[in-house]
Design an enzyme around this catalytic site. Structure first.
Site, PDB file in Angstrom:
ATOM      1  N   CYS A   1       0.831  -1.203   0.000  1.00 47.26           N
ATOM      2  CA  CYS A   1       0.000   0.000   0.000  1.00 47.26           C
ATOM      3  C   CYS A   1       0.867   1.255   0.000  1.00 47.26           C
ATOM      4  CB  CYS A   1      -0.963   0.000   1.181  1.00 47.26           C
ATOM      5  SG  CYS A   1      -0.163  -0.018   2.809  1.00 47.26           S
TER       6      CYS A   1
ATOM      7  N   HIS B   1      -1.832   1.510   7.432  1.00 50.96           N
ATOM      8  CA  HIS B   1      -2.212   1.476   6.015  1.00 50.96           C
ATOM      9  C   HIS B   1      -1.982   2.846   5.390  1.00 50.96           C
ATOM     10  CE1 HIS B   1      -4.280   0.366   2.378  1.00 50.96           C
ATOM     11  NE2 HIS B   1      -5.181   1.315   2.536  1.00 50.96           N
TER      12      HIS B   1
END
Length: 530
Positions: free
Chosen positions: A89, A334
């Site tokens: 990510c 994230h």
């Protein structure tokens, strides 16, 4: 006088700042005295600034400024999402921010570099050109980033997005030097990447005893901001350029009066970058823990107060991308990003998911990296889009349109027929989001037709088609004999050929009823065999 002559010829020395992730010059800078003139010299500070606008003589200009793309080649709409290949990510979020950097994207889409590059496999510029081209020309799709983008960096676990970002920028900068490995540091700072992201710091130390001035210039590609005591980006910038007093144990050893004397040290931006990368220092260098606090950042940022020449008019930057980290540590969490498409709409880029967003949502994030572009640059690119894109090779537009339409048909079988008009495809690929594009398809799709009168000509002569009134109660109340007759006829046993015709028509009638179920005014058809 030797120092003065060096100064007037513009022969300055620089320290090459090799660690890109730490962009603030500090005490580690070598103090290079470019002048020993006292404050009352005929050459004032203002005069000295004007004389060194070019900073240093450049032996070789690697990327002349006139070669930068002057108009936009980017599609107006948002591009593709990126597939997460497992703890990537941070790669995807960084790549999306670079993809929507107008000067970089325009240069990549011009394919100028790949036409002259002779080492395509190991070249980061060629790799980024392929990625940006795919991402921007595949709206509504999800693409897989090339493994070559993170080769030598990704080790199967989550890494720091800012470190990967600067790793990529530095690799692109080095790719600009394949045939110029022996050039000096000053010439290396004329690469295309430095012209887009780079500028120069000015660290000035003024001796309070003899008023001698020492200036140090150093290149930067990003700016790191300490947010421990700052509530906004502007406050962090003010702290960055706040004068620092050097006295006591930290007294300055002046090269003019040759004494240890109190001095004032000031750090300012001497030259501005076209694209400004501001890094909010959210993670501890020791533990990696995150500073989870809200730091306000504006949509428009005036950088003039932080320049070496603060009174030359506003220098406005506009926000076009934000990289966000969700979590409590740099070792987990994230990463995702927000980007501003050429059309002006904001989008949230969360790996494969691409969703429309608003500036209110963008400005409310706990940002990690902020991307600003000079307002004049953004407006120039936006105006070129409103006027129309640059001419392309003959037939290229039609080829792209057919390819895009074919890909959508393969991915969405329900959209295989009918084909859209050309102007609808153009509007969908340039101005609309994917959801809007699908809505337009449904609106313009030809609806299935079933007209029982067209079938009548193929029926055998012993078959009668009766169109029942849509008002059932009317037939029941006013024509009971017809209702009874219909029931008797329908209960009779047809011949084999009649049964085949009846079954076929019943099947067709069923499909017609399903396709027109929402049409309250459609008529029912009843087949009766005599």
């Amino acid at each position: 006088m030797e120092d003065d002559s060096l100064y007037l010829r513009g022969e300055w020395q620089f320290n090459h700042f090799s660690k890109l992730t730490s962009s603030r010059p500090d005490a580690a800078f070598a103090e290079i005295q470019r002048t020993s003139l006292p404050e009352k010299s005929p050459l004032s500070c203002e005069t000295r600034v004007d004389l060194c606008d070019d900073l240093a003589p450049v032996a070789r200009q690697l990327a002349p400024r006139e070669k930068l793309p002057l108009s936009s080649r980017r599609p107006a709409a948002v591009g593709a999402g990126l597939q997460n290949m497992g703890n990537t990510c941070y790669v995807n979020a960084s790549l999306q921010c670079l993809t929507y950097t107008p000067p970089l994207a325009n240069y990549m889409l011009s394919r100028e570099h790949s036409q002259t590059c002779h080492r395509h496999k190991g070249c980061m510029l060629c790799t980024m050109q392929a990625h940006i081209t795919r991402a921007l020309h595949n709206p509504g799709h999800v693409i897989q980033p090339s493994q070559a983008l993170a080769a030598g960096f990704h080790r199967g676990k989550q890494e720091d997005a800012h470190e990967f970002l600067m790793f990529t920028v530095d690799a692109m900068k080095k790719a600009c030097l394949p045939g110029h490995k022996q050039v000096d540091h000053h010439s290396k700072d004329t690469t295309l990447i430095h012209q887009i992201f780079g500028g120069y710091w000015r660290s000035q130390i003024k001796c309070l005893h003899c008023h001698g001035i020492s200036d140090t210039f150093d290149p930067y590609l990003d700016i790191a901001l300490d947010i421990q005591a700052a509530q906004s980006v502007q406050q962090a910038l003010e702290q960055l350029v706040k004068p620092e007093e050097l006295n006591g144990e930290n007294a300055y050893h002046c090269g003019v009066c040759l004494q240890r004397a109190p001095a004032s040290k000031t750090l300012t931006l001497h030259t501005s970058a076209k694209v400004l990368i501001l890094v909010l220092k959210r993670f501890s260098d020791v533990t990696g823990n995150k500073i989870a606090k809200n730091v306000q950042y504006p949509e428009c940022l005036d950088m003039q107060p932080y320049m070496s020449q603060p009174n030359t008019g506003p220098l406005v930057y506009v926000l076009y991308a934000v990289l966000v980290h969700a979590g409590w540590s740099c070792h987990n969490g994230h990463y995702f990003s927000y980007v501003k498409a050429q059309e002006g709409q904001w989008y949230k880029m969360d790996d494969a998911e691409v969703t429309a967003s608003s500036i209110t949502s963008v400005l409310s994030q706990q940002a990690y990296v902020l991307f600003y572009i000079q307002k004049s640059e953004w407006e120039r690119h936006s105006e070129s889009v409103s006027r129309g894109r640059e001419p392309r090779a003959l037939g290229a537009e039609d080829t792209d349109r057919r390819a895009t339409q074919g890909e959508l048909k393969r991915d969405h079988p329900c959209l295989q027929a009918p084909e859209l008009d050309e102007h609808l495809v153009e509007r969908a690929t340039q101005e609309s989001t994917l959801d809007h594009w699908k809505f337009l398809q449904e609106q313009n799709k030809t609806k299935p037709e079933f007209n029982v009168r067209k079938v009548e000509g193929t029926l055998p002569p012993d078959v009668l088609v009766i169109h029942q009134s849509k008002y059932k109660c009317g037939m029941k109340n006013h024509h009971p004999e017809q209702q009874s007759s219909l029931l008797n006829l329908s209960s009779s046993t047809p011949t084999h050929q009649e049964s085949m015709n009846t079954g076929t028509l019943a099947s067709l009638r069923g499909r017609a009823r399903r396709s027109k179920g929402k049409n309250k005014h459609s008529k029912r058809a009843l087949l009766v065999c005599q």
